[in-house]
Scaffold this active site. Structure first.
Site, PDB file in Angstrom:
ATOM      1  N   HIS A  10     -32.221  58.629  -9.711  1.00 45.90           N
ATOM      2  CA  HIS A  10     -31.156  59.422 -10.329  1.00 45.90           C
ATOM      3  C   HIS A  10     -31.723  60.600 -11.122  1.00 45.90           C
ATOM      4  O   HIS A  10     -32.868  60.580 -11.589  1.00 45.90           O
ATOM      5  CB  HIS A  10     -30.298  58.549 -11.239  1.00 45.90           C
ATOM      6  CG  HIS A  10     -31.063  57.947 -12.387  1.00 45.90           C
ATOM      7  ND1 HIS A  10     -31.398  58.663 -13.520  1.00 45.90           N
ATOM      8  CD2 HIS A  10     -31.565  56.703 -12.568  1.00 45.90           C
ATOM      9  CE1 HIS A  10     -32.063  57.894 -14.348  1.00 45.90           C
ATOM     10  NE2 HIS A  10     -32.187  56.693 -13.797  1.00 45.90           N
ATOM     11  N   GLY A  11     -30.893  61.628 -11.297  1.00 43.48           N
ATOM     12  CA  GLY A  11     -31.288  62.759 -12.124  1.00 43.48           C
ATOM     13  C   GLY A  11     -31.437  62.354 -13.585  1.00 43.48           C
ATOM     14  O   GLY A  11     -31.094  61.229 -13.979  1.00 43.48           O
ATOM     15  N   ASN A  16     -32.828  59.366 -20.763  1.00 47.04           N
ATOM     16  CA  ASN A  16     -34.098  59.951 -20.330  1.00 47.04           C
ATOM     17  C   ASN A  16     -34.458  61.115 -21.234  1.00 47.04           C
ATOM     18  O   ASN A  16     -35.610  61.257 -21.669  1.00 47.04           O
ATOM     19  CB  ASN A  16     -34.008  60.472 -18.885  1.00 47.04           C
ATOM     20  CG  ASN A  16     -33.973  59.394 -17.833  1.00 47.04           C
ATOM     21  OD1 ASN A  16     -33.335  59.571 -16.797  1.00 47.04           O
ATOM     22  ND2 ASN A  16     -34.653  58.272 -18.055  1.00 47.04           N
ATOM     23  N   THR A  22     -33.575  52.432 -21.051  1.00 47.60           N
ATOM     24  CA  THR A  22     -32.177  52.380 -20.631  1.00 47.60           C
ATOM     25  C   THR A  22     -31.808  51.061 -19.956  1.00 47.60           C
ATOM     26  O   THR A  22     -30.861  50.393 -20.362  1.00 47.60           O
ATOM     27  CB  THR A  22     -31.856  53.555 -19.690  1.00 47.60           C
ATOM     28  OG1 THR A  22     -32.299  54.773 -20.289  1.00 47.60           O
ATOM     29  CG2 THR A  22     -30.356  53.641 -19.438  1.00 47.60           C
ATOM     30  N   GLU A  88     -31.165  49.258 -12.242  1.00 49.08           N
ATOM     31  CA  GLU A  88     -32.470  49.406 -12.887  1.00 49.08           C
ATOM     32  C   GLU A  88     -32.978  48.047 -13.353  1.00 49.08           C
ATOM     33  O   GLU A  88     -32.195  47.106 -13.552  1.00 49.08           O
ATOM     34  CB  GLU A  88     -32.339  50.375 -14.076  1.00 49.08           C
ATOM     35  CG  GLU A  88     -33.597  50.576 -14.914  1.00 49.08           C
ATOM     36  CD  GLU A  88     -34.778  51.127 -14.139  1.00 49.08           C
ATOM     37  OE1 GLU A  88     -35.284  50.409 -13.245  1.00 49.08           O
ATOM     38  OE2 GLU A  88     -35.228  52.250 -14.447  1.00 49.08           O
ATOM     39  N   HIS A  90     -33.928  45.329 -15.889  1.00 53.00           N
ATOM     40  CA  HIS A  90     -33.387  45.032 -17.215  1.00 53.00           C
ATOM     41  C   HIS A  90     -34.540  45.016 -18.215  1.00 53.00           C
ATOM     42  O   HIS A  90     -35.482  44.236 -18.078  1.00 53.00           O
ATOM     43  CB  HIS A  90     -32.660  43.692 -17.212  1.00 53.00           C
ATOM     44  CG  HIS A  90     -31.755  43.496 -18.396  1.00 53.00           C
ATOM     45  ND1 HIS A  90     -32.235  43.431 -19.690  1.00 53.00           N
ATOM     46  CD2 HIS A  90     -30.401  43.380 -18.485  1.00 53.00           C
ATOM     47  CE1 HIS A  90     -31.215  43.273 -20.516  1.00 53.00           C
ATOM     48  NE2 HIS A  90     -30.089  43.246 -19.813  1.00 53.00           N
ATOM     49  N   ARG A 116     -44.943  49.270 -17.050  1.00 51.86           N
ATOM     50  CA  ARG A 116     -45.517  49.525 -15.738  1.00 51.86           C
ATOM     51  C   ARG A 116     -46.227  48.343 -15.083  1.00 51.86           C
ATOM     52  O   ARG A 116     -46.626  48.440 -13.936  1.00 51.86           O
ATOM     53  CB  ARG A 116     -46.504  50.718 -15.843  1.00 51.86           C
ATOM     54  CG  ARG A 116     -45.788  52.042 -16.079  1.00 51.86           C
ATOM     55  CD  ARG A 116     -45.028  52.456 -14.829  1.00 51.86           C
ATOM     56  NE  ARG A 116     -44.181  53.622 -15.034  1.00 51.86           N
ATOM     57  CZ  ARG A 116     -42.875  53.579 -15.198  1.00 51.86           C
ATOM     58  NH1 ARG A 116     -42.246  52.430 -15.215  1.00 51.86           N
ATOM     59  NH2 ARG A 116     -42.179  54.679 -15.350  1.00 51.86           N
ATOM     60  N   GLY A 184     -35.717  54.185 -11.387  1.00 55.26           N
ATOM     61  CA  GLY A 184     -37.174  54.229 -11.360  1.00 55.26           C
ATOM     62  C   GLY A 184     -37.816  52.929 -10.941  1.00 55.26           C
ATOM     63  O   GLY A 184     -38.730  52.909 -10.112  1.00 55.26           O
TER      64      GLY A 184
END
Length: 249
Positions: A10-11, A16, A22, A88, A90, A116, A184
């Protein structure tokens, strides 16, 4: 003949832009995010991509990105499938927190592990937390046991894979060209699966907002090639910006 699959994060969302975690919180796009989504559509149009079907999550930042991109593609009519399995990752108790403040408090290394790593979960939210997914009616039909209170990337992949196997892979096997507008980490999970990326290497994979990632797959859905559309240097810079989000000032 190869099958074509595009993964589109998503943009830029409002959080962000504020550098906040988020996760499953339903945050909308910024004006820049809408512009990124539209530009993604133009890039896909320039590539000559003609999609047969699109998939997205139940979160509006991915849904609106898909809508903007399809409008720019002049393919608004496409059938769209939505699933919570493409949501996304959680982020548990980190959701809503500033990433830089969190890095200053817990250390950059710990935050990078939370963000990550493959199999490490952030601290969970409490069951009485107002943001628990069981209080959101979009998940009312789901068994409460499947609703996460935190997730690692491994958990996210385990959530995404059934949808891949049941919904997306059969369409690719039918020679359909597929667009996925998601997030992401749900896209990192698919990236790991498709590329058979190691648990260690996925730590350094960062998917930027609003840049289409085109995969060409064999008739057995093995990766033949993949690349970001548009300027590769711009995609690299955008990926590096994502990597730096969890660093203290």
């Amino acid at each position: 003949m190869t099958r074509k699959l595009v993964l589109l994060r998503h943009g830029q969302s409002q959080w962000n832009s504020m550098n906040r975690f988020t996760g499953w919180v339903d945050i909308g796009l910024t004006e820049q995010g809408h512009q990124e989504a539209t530009m993604a559509g133009h890039l896909m149009k320039e590539e000559g991509l003609e999609f047969d079907v699109a998939h997205t999550s139940l979160l509006k930042r991915a849904i609106h990105t898909l809508q903007d991109a399809l409008k720019a593609l002049d393919q608004d009519w496409l059938p769209i499938y939505k699933s919570w399995r493409l949501n996304e990752r959680h982020y548990g108790a980190l959701q809503g927190l500033d990433k830089i403040d969190t890095a200053a408090k817990h250390g950059e290394e710990q935050v990078n592990i939370w963000r990550r790593s493959y199999d490490i979960q952030p601290p969970p939210i409490d069951l009485d937390d107002p943001s628990h997914p069981m209080r959101d009616r979009r998940y009312a039909a789901l068994d409460r046991k499947v609703l996460p209170v935190t997730e690692s990337l491994k958990n996210t992949l385990e959530r995404v894979l059934p949808y891949w196997n049941d919904a997306i892979a059969p369409q690719l096997n039918d020679n359909k060209t597929v667009l996925i507008s998601a997030h992401g980490n749900s896209l990192r999970a698919l990236y790991k699966y498709l590329n058979q990326e190691s648990d260690e290497k996925i730590l350094n994979v960062n998917i930027p907002t609003g840049i289409p990632l085109l995969f060409e797959l064999s008739d057995t859905l093995q990766v033949v090639s993949y690349r970001y559309l548009g300027d590769p240097d711009a995609a690299q810079r955008a990926s590096e910006m994502v990597a730096n989000q969890g660093k203290a000032k």
